[in-house]
Design a protein around this motif. Structure first.
Motif, PDB file in Angstrom:
ATOM      1  N   LEU A 623       0.986  -1.092  -0.243  1.00  0.00           N
ATOM      2  CA  LEU A 623       0.192   0.251   0.084  1.00  0.00           C
ATOM      3  C   LEU A 623       0.963   1.236   0.128  1.00  0.00           C
ATOM      4  O   LEU A 623       1.589   1.536   0.973  1.00  0.00           O
ATOM      5  N   GLU A 624       1.014   1.977  -1.125  1.00  0.00           N
ATOM      6  CA  GLU A 624       2.070   2.913  -1.408  1.00  0.00           C
ATOM      7  C   GLU A 624       1.588   4.138  -0.547  1.00  0.00           C
ATOM      8  O   GLU A 624       2.835   4.775  -0.061  1.00  0.00           O
ATOM      9  N   ARG A 625       0.685   4.695  -0.160  1.00  0.00           N
ATOM     10  CA  ARG A 625       0.234   5.599   0.645  1.00  0.00           C
ATOM     11  C   ARG A 625       1.054   5.382   2.338  1.00  0.00           C
ATOM     12  O   ARG A 625       1.316   6.566   2.763  1.00  0.00           O
ATOM     13  N   ASN A 626       0.932   4.471   2.783  1.00  0.00           N
ATOM     14  CA  ASN A 626       1.537   4.371   3.692  1.00  0.00           C
ATOM     15  C   ASN A 626       3.348   4.112   4.077  1.00  0.00           C
ATOM     16  O   ASN A 626       3.727   4.151   4.618  1.00  0.00           O
ATOM     17  N   CYS A 627       3.838   3.744   2.738  1.00  0.00           N
ATOM     18  CA  CYS A 627       5.376   3.815   2.596  1.00  0.00           C
ATOM     19  C   CYS A 627       6.179   5.042   2.871  1.00  0.00           C
ATOM     20  O   CYS A 627       5.558   6.160   2.475  1.00  0.00           O
ATOM     21  N   VAL A 628       6.876   5.170   3.996  1.00  0.00           N
ATOM     22  CA  VAL A 628       7.646   6.174   4.143  1.00  0.00           C
ATOM     23  C   VAL A 628       9.135   6.098   3.881  1.00  0.00           C
ATOM     24  O   VAL A 628       9.994   7.006   4.223  1.00  0.00           O
ATOM     25  N   GLN A 629       9.478   5.011   2.953  1.00  0.00           N
ATOM     26  CA  GLN A 629      10.916   4.955   2.516  1.00  0.00           C
ATOM     27  C   GLN A 629      12.078   4.918   3.565  1.00  0.00           C
ATOM     28  O   GLN A 629      13.165   5.371   3.275  1.00  0.00           O
ATOM     29  N   CYS A 630      11.715   4.185   4.561  1.00  0.00           N
ATOM     30  CA  CYS A 630      12.404   4.211   5.753  1.00  0.00           C
ATOM     31  C   CYS A 630      13.770   3.119   5.599  1.00  0.00           C
ATOM     32  O   CYS A 630      14.782   3.253   6.229  1.00  0.00           O
ATOM     33  N   GLY A 631      13.446   2.154   4.456  1.00  0.00           N
ATOM     34  CA  GLY A 631      14.563   1.403   3.909  1.00  0.00           C
ATOM     35  C   GLY A 631      14.732   0.129   4.830  1.00  0.00           C
ATOM     36  O   GLY A 631      15.511  -0.881   4.701  1.00  0.00           O
ATOM     37  N   LEU A 632      13.929  -0.193   5.986  1.00  0.00           N
ATOM     38  CA  LEU A 632      14.008  -1.378   6.597  1.00  0.00           C
ATOM     39  C   LEU A 632      13.530  -2.767   6.125  1.00  0.00           C
ATOM     40  O   LEU A 632      14.476  -3.588   6.064  1.00  0.00           O
ATOM     41  N   CYS A 633      12.921  -2.662   4.938  1.00  0.00           N
ATOM     42  CA  CYS A 633      12.593  -3.752   4.418  1.00  0.00           C
ATOM     43  C   CYS A 633      13.535  -4.213   3.252  1.00  0.00           C
ATOM     44  O   CYS A 633      14.198  -5.472   3.008  1.00  0.00           O
ATOM     45  N   GLU A 634      14.160  -3.235   2.800  1.00  0.00           N
ATOM     46  CA  GLU A 634      15.346  -3.364   2.063  1.00  0.00           C
ATOM     47  C   GLU A 634      16.689  -3.833   2.562  1.00  0.00           C
ATOM     48  O   GLU A 634      17.203  -4.723   2.179  1.00  0.00           O
ATOM     49  N   ARG A 635      16.850  -3.409   4.000  1.00  0.00           N
ATOM     50  CA  ARG A 635      18.051  -3.844   4.725  1.00  0.00           C
ATOM     51  C   ARG A 635      17.622  -5.205   5.404  1.00  0.00           C
ATOM     52  O   ARG A 635      18.482  -5.962   5.714  1.00  0.00           O
ATOM     53  N   THR A 636      16.449  -5.667   5.526  1.00  0.00           N
ATOM     54  CA  THR A 636      15.967  -6.585   6.325  1.00  0.00           C
ATOM     55  C   THR A 636      16.210  -7.867   5.351  1.00  0.00           C
ATOM     56  O   THR A 636      16.271  -9.139   5.856  1.00  0.00           O
TER      57      THR A 636
END
Length: 727
Positions: A623-636
């Motif tokens: 759900l793109e409206r919720n994404c804050v681009q924190c990068g946790l998913c990318e690093r995890t």
């Protein structure tokens, strides 16, 4: 609400009727324009006090006079209404533009009066300090001892530490001719300050003593008998009671002369001394704290005599009980600092000039912690926070938004055009505006143009992306943030990055022009020249953007969403997606489906529920409206299958979940129940193929669900035990 305006001896073109229509309640009597409210017409002020509603006085020049009159009236037994003050003179009434375009000037003044009439913001909790006046004075002996005497005479409880600090200042044991006091009025130590932490009323200081680090003479044990001075053949000791080790040899006659006092010990083992103080008076050339905003109660006086005088006066005034607002609110549930032992967003920690924000981890989850006694209220942490987990509370975002919206709507309704909001810090920015206004009155500068509306903030870094964009949606032609050079350098960087994102959004939607500007105003002349360069964006925006009807919300992302929806709905060049700079708090997540095993580690790490799984089948949705681009998913992600894509997605699509990856489930070879994904099991089998623990039949357990795996292990163990018994 009674409103009193004055044209300051006919120096401002005020239209009472127009101001009344724009800034007061419908049906209210026209505002009377006074000529000398602070002198012969002061009776109008005292008469207005006789009521229950707040009184607005459009003059800050004579604030002390009006405040004194109100207090005197109340002392005479009259219940007086609270008084609010607003500046309409230096903020534009005295500008050259006001004389050329009085209608726009009156629209701006009406907006300022309307904002002044808004209810006060909600009260905030306070942070307490208690200081009894114990002060650590440290630095070169000549400075430290001289100021120790003066601060002691002023009533402070003094402790002196002679020497450098943290690798700065003169070395320990330096002889500079300073003589400790003949009487033991205060403790005197020799050493190098190693650690200093805390704030007003709660400083912890540690220094190390010993032959390797400090003067061999323990100044606290020394009786000042001077026997060592007489005994030293090299003259390495003088009345500063510090040994010049460059001249000293190993005869140690001074030790023998000291005798039972035992104040001299060249072999003294290193020891750490720790004490608590209420204040710290630092006389070293370089400050102990390198941060832009040192703790309250820490006073770096340095070598400049004038600065030393100012800091000493400040020290004497920091005894007693004090309080300040708690400037922030924190909601841990929104924080994107860390999940699964992985750090994501640390923007607030990186930007804090007071080093008041730290990181704390528990059970694999990271959160930030703010020391309220160190916080200086700049609000930069709230501006860079992508989620709104930490928000400004002095005032809260919805109150600040209401203020901006009131300014812009009142200005527009009064006939104003091309509104520029000039956001500035009150501590330093007010002085620039007052100086510019006076220079404009004298004809030396142009002054603040009629369409430029100054908005005083506690700090210019306390308002950011969501309210800037909301202001454009409410009708602002431009948002300018004034910096005076007194701000921490990282604040300027952070504001510039936020403005780049905001500008990219508008440019990508077809709005042509410069809508966000940083203004450097080290003096009134610089401010005047910078304002003169702000040309209207009317040709780019014009009537294509009707003023928005939404109100600012307490939640940052909610206000941002309102603003983006309005700007996208009326975009000159509608776009489904708008690319944004790296670091923007908006964007998408791309998944390499060839590498993703749908382990769902990214879902567990996402703090904003932008990534979601499905309890019934292996599906990863977003759900793109919720994404804050924190990068946790990318690093995890253990497969490095995720890439962040900073962008703005417009329309209903931003609110609709999309499938990023799905695959067929893997069925247990024993019970046929689906568990995991085929891709995940196949990847696991491939990685463990050469492992001896998973050779042969043991590999089959990797193809079983958790329940069947346990049953299979029990059966195998039971069978093995039975076979052994039969044998």
């Amino acid at each position: 609400m009674p409103t009193l305006i004055c044209n300051c001896n006919d120096t401002m073109p005020l239209d009472g009727a127009a101001l009344s229509d724009a800034s007061t309640q419908p049906g209210a009597a026209p505002l009377k324009v006074h000529r000398l409210l602070c002198r012969r017409e002061v009776g109008a002020f005292t008469a207005a006090l006789d009521g229950t509603e707040d009184v607005i006085v459009a003059c800050t020049q004579e604030r002390p006079l009006f405040t004194e009159l109100a207090a005197k009236t109340q002392a005479d037994g009259v219940v007086t209404a609270p008084v609010r003050f607003v500046n309409i003179r230096e903020t534009g009434g005295w500008s050259r533009g006001a004389r050329k375009d009085p209608r726009t000037a009156n629209a701006k003044i009406a907006a300022l009066l309307a904002a002044a009439a808004l209810p006060d913001p909600d009260p905030v909790p306070v942070v307490d300090y208690r200081s009894a006046g114990s002060v650590l004075v440290f630095g070169p002996a000549a400075r430290a001892l001289a100021w120790a005497d003066r601060l002691g005479e002023a009533g402070l409880q003094v402790t002196v530490l002679l020497g450098g600090s943290n690798g700065t200042g003169p070395g320990t044991g330096a002889v500079d001719g300073a003589t400790p006091p003949a009487t033991r009025d205060y403790p005197v130590h020799s050493g190098r300050l190693d650690k200093l932490s805390g704030w007003l009323g709660a400083f912890e200081a540690s220094w190390e003593t010993g032959a390797g680090r400090a003067n061999p003479i323990d100044l606290d044990l020394c009786t000042r008998c001077n026997a060592c001075i007489e005994a030293c053949p090299e003259g390495a000791i003088d009345f500063s009671y510090q040994i010049d080790l460059s001249r000293c040899t190993a005869h140690r006659d001074c030790v023998k002369a000291c005798g039972a006092a035992a104040a001299i010990d060249f072999d003294r083992p290193a020891a750490t001394v720790s004490e608590r103080f209420d204040l710290v008076f630092d006389l070293n050339d370089s400050p102990f704290f390198g941060r832009h905003a040192p703790p309250q109660g820490y006073l770096h006086a340095g070598a400049d005599p004038l600065r030393q005088e100012r800091m000493a006066l400040a020290a004497t005034q920091l005894v007693g009980e004090f309080e300040k607002p708690k400037f922030f609110q924190y909601k841990e549930s929104l924080c994107a600092h860390g999940r699964n032992r992985t750090t994501g967003c640390s923007a607030c920690i990186d930007v804090c000039s007071a080093e008041a924000i730290g990181s704390r981890w528990q059970d694999g989850k990271g959160r930030i912690e703010v020391a309220p006694n160190l916080c200086v209220g700049c609000g930069a942490c709230t501006t860079v926070c992508p989620t709104g987990a930490i928000s400004y509370a002095y005032p809260k975002p919805d109150h600040q938004g209401r203020r901006l919206r009131t300014l812009l709507s009142t200005y527009r309704q009064a006939g104003g055009r091309d509104a520029v909001l000039l956001l500035h810090g009150q501590e330093h920015g007010d002085a620039r505006i007052l100086a510019l206004g006076r220079d404009a009155r004298a004809g030396r500068l142009d002054g603040i143009a009629p369409n430029v509306i100054p908005v005083g903030l506690f700090h210019p870094a306390s308002v950011g992306l969501e309210l800037w964009l909301a202001a454009i949606a409410w009708g602002a032609d431009r948002v300018a943030v004034m910096l005076t050079g007194d701000e921490a350098p990282q604040y300027r960087t952070a504001l510039a990055e936020q403005m780049a994102v905001a500008q990219a959004i508008l440019t990508g939607l077809g709005y042509r022009g410069e809508f966000f500007t940083l203004i450097d105003a080290p003096d009134a002349g610089s401010l005047d020249r910078a304002l003169a360069r702000l040309s209207p964006n009317v040709a780019a925006k014009g009537a294509a953007l009707p003023p928005a009807a939404f109100h600012a919300a307490a939640a940052k992302r909610e206000t941002l969403g309102f603003a983006l929806d309005h700007l996208a709905a009326h975009a000159p060049l509608p776009a489904e997606t708008v690319p944004l700079p790296a670091g923007a708090p908006l964007g998408a997540v791309q998944v390499d489906t060839g590498r993703c095993t749908l382990c769902m580690a990214c879902v567990g790490s996402c703090p904003s529920q932008a990534l979601r799984d499905n309890s019934e089948r292996p599906v990863l949705s977003f759900l793109e409206r919720n994404c804050v681009q924190c990068g946790l998913c990318e690093r995890t992600c253990p497969e490095d299958a995720i890439t962040l894509v900073p962008r703005l997605l417009t329309g209903d699509a931003v609110r609709q979940p999309v499938t990023l990856h799905e695959t067929r489930p893997f069925h247990c070879i024993r019970c046929a129940k689906p568990f995991g994904t085929a891709q995940m099991v196949e990847a696991m089998l491939g990685r463990l193929a050469g492992h001896p623990a998973f050779a042969g039949a043991a590999a089959d357990r990797l193809k079983m669900c958790s329940d069947c795996r346990v049953v299979d292990m029990i059966e195998k163990d039971t069978g093995a035990a039975t076979g052994a018994t039969l044998q």
